[in-house]
Scaffold this motif. Structure first.
Motif, short mmCIF file in Angstrom:
data_model
loop_
_atom_site.label_atom_id
_atom_site.label_comp_id
_atom_site.label_asym_id
_atom_site.label_seq_id
_atom_site.Cartn_x
_atom_site.Cartn_y
_atom_site.Cartn_z
N UNK A 25 0.85 -1.18 0.00
CA UNK A 25 0.00 0.00 0.00
C UNK A 25 0.89 1.23 0.00
N UNK A 26 0.81 2.02 -1.07
CA UNK A 26 1.64 3.23 -1.15
C UNK A 26 0.85 4.42 -0.63
N UNK A 27 1.48 5.15 0.28
CA UNK A 27 0.87 6.36 0.84
C UNK A 27 1.84 7.52 0.72
N UNK A 28 1.65 8.40 -0.25
CA UNK A 28 2.49 9.59 -0.32
C UNK A 28 2.14 10.53 0.84
N UNK A 29 3.14 11.13 1.44
CA UNK A 29 2.90 12.03 2.55
C UNK A 29 3.91 13.16 2.51
N UNK A 30 3.51 14.33 3.01
CA UNK A 30 4.42 15.47 3.03
C UNK A 30 5.57 15.19 3.99
N UNK A 64 0.11 -1.05 13.04
CA UNK A 64 1.45 -0.94 12.47
C UNK A 64 2.41 -1.66 13.41
N UNK A 65 3.09 -2.67 12.89
CA UNK A 65 3.97 -3.51 13.71
C UNK A 65 5.08 -2.69 14.35
N UNK A 72 9.48 8.49 6.07
CA UNK A 72 9.26 7.73 4.85
C UNK A 72 9.94 6.37 5.00
N UNK A 73 9.43 5.38 4.30
CA UNK A 73 10.02 4.04 4.38
C UNK A 73 8.97 2.96 4.28
N UNK A 74 9.39 1.74 4.57
CA UNK A 74 8.50 0.58 4.49
C UNK A 74 8.14 0.13 5.90
N UNK A 89 0.33 -6.69 5.53
CA UNK A 89 0.60 -6.00 4.28
C UNK A 89 1.79 -5.08 4.49
N UNK A 90 2.33 -4.56 3.40
CA UNK A 90 3.44 -3.64 3.48
C UNK A 90 2.93 -2.23 3.18
N UNK A 91 3.30 -1.30 4.04
CA UNK A 91 2.97 0.11 3.84
C UNK A 91 4.22 0.79 3.35
N UNK A 92 4.14 1.40 2.20
CA UNK A 92 5.27 2.14 1.63
C UNK A 92 4.94 3.62 1.72
#
Length: 98
Positions: A25-30, A64-65, A72-74, A89-92
């Motif tokens: 799951x990609x989440x762009x963030x400032x 979130x584990x 930013x990161x995985x 799942x993986x959060x990117x």
């Protein structure tokens, strides 16, 4: 009758788990130049992003584990869909391009 309803919920949860398995799951963030986010990503943000992809997951089902998401990161995210039906799942988290 109750057992049948439970069995249907379990089957539905297992179906969702199969679709979520391996999802990134990609989440762009400032974020600043150092990779720190302006704020943090919450369980509600993750839940909303999953809903946008068609998965009905409430924020209470998301964990979130690694703890708080502030850079930013995985990240690994555990999603509890039903009793004994859990998927990771993986959060990117990527810097938002302005």
């Amino acid at each position: 009758e109750i057992e049948k309803a439970q069995a249907e919920k379990l089957a539905a949860a297992q179906g969702v788990a199969a679709k979520l398995e391996g999802l990134v799951l990609e989440l762009p963030s400032k974020a600043g130049v150092d990779g720190r986010l302006f704020g943090s990503i919450t369980h509600a943000d993750i839940s909303d992003a999953l809903k946008a992809k068609g998965f009905e997951v409430s924020k209470s089902q998301v964990r979130v584990v690694e703890g708080a998401v502030k850079t930013v990161g995985m990240y690994s995210v555990a999603v509890g869909l039903f009793t004994d039906v859990n998927v990771t799942i993986t959060l990117s988290v990527t810097p938002e391009l302005s």
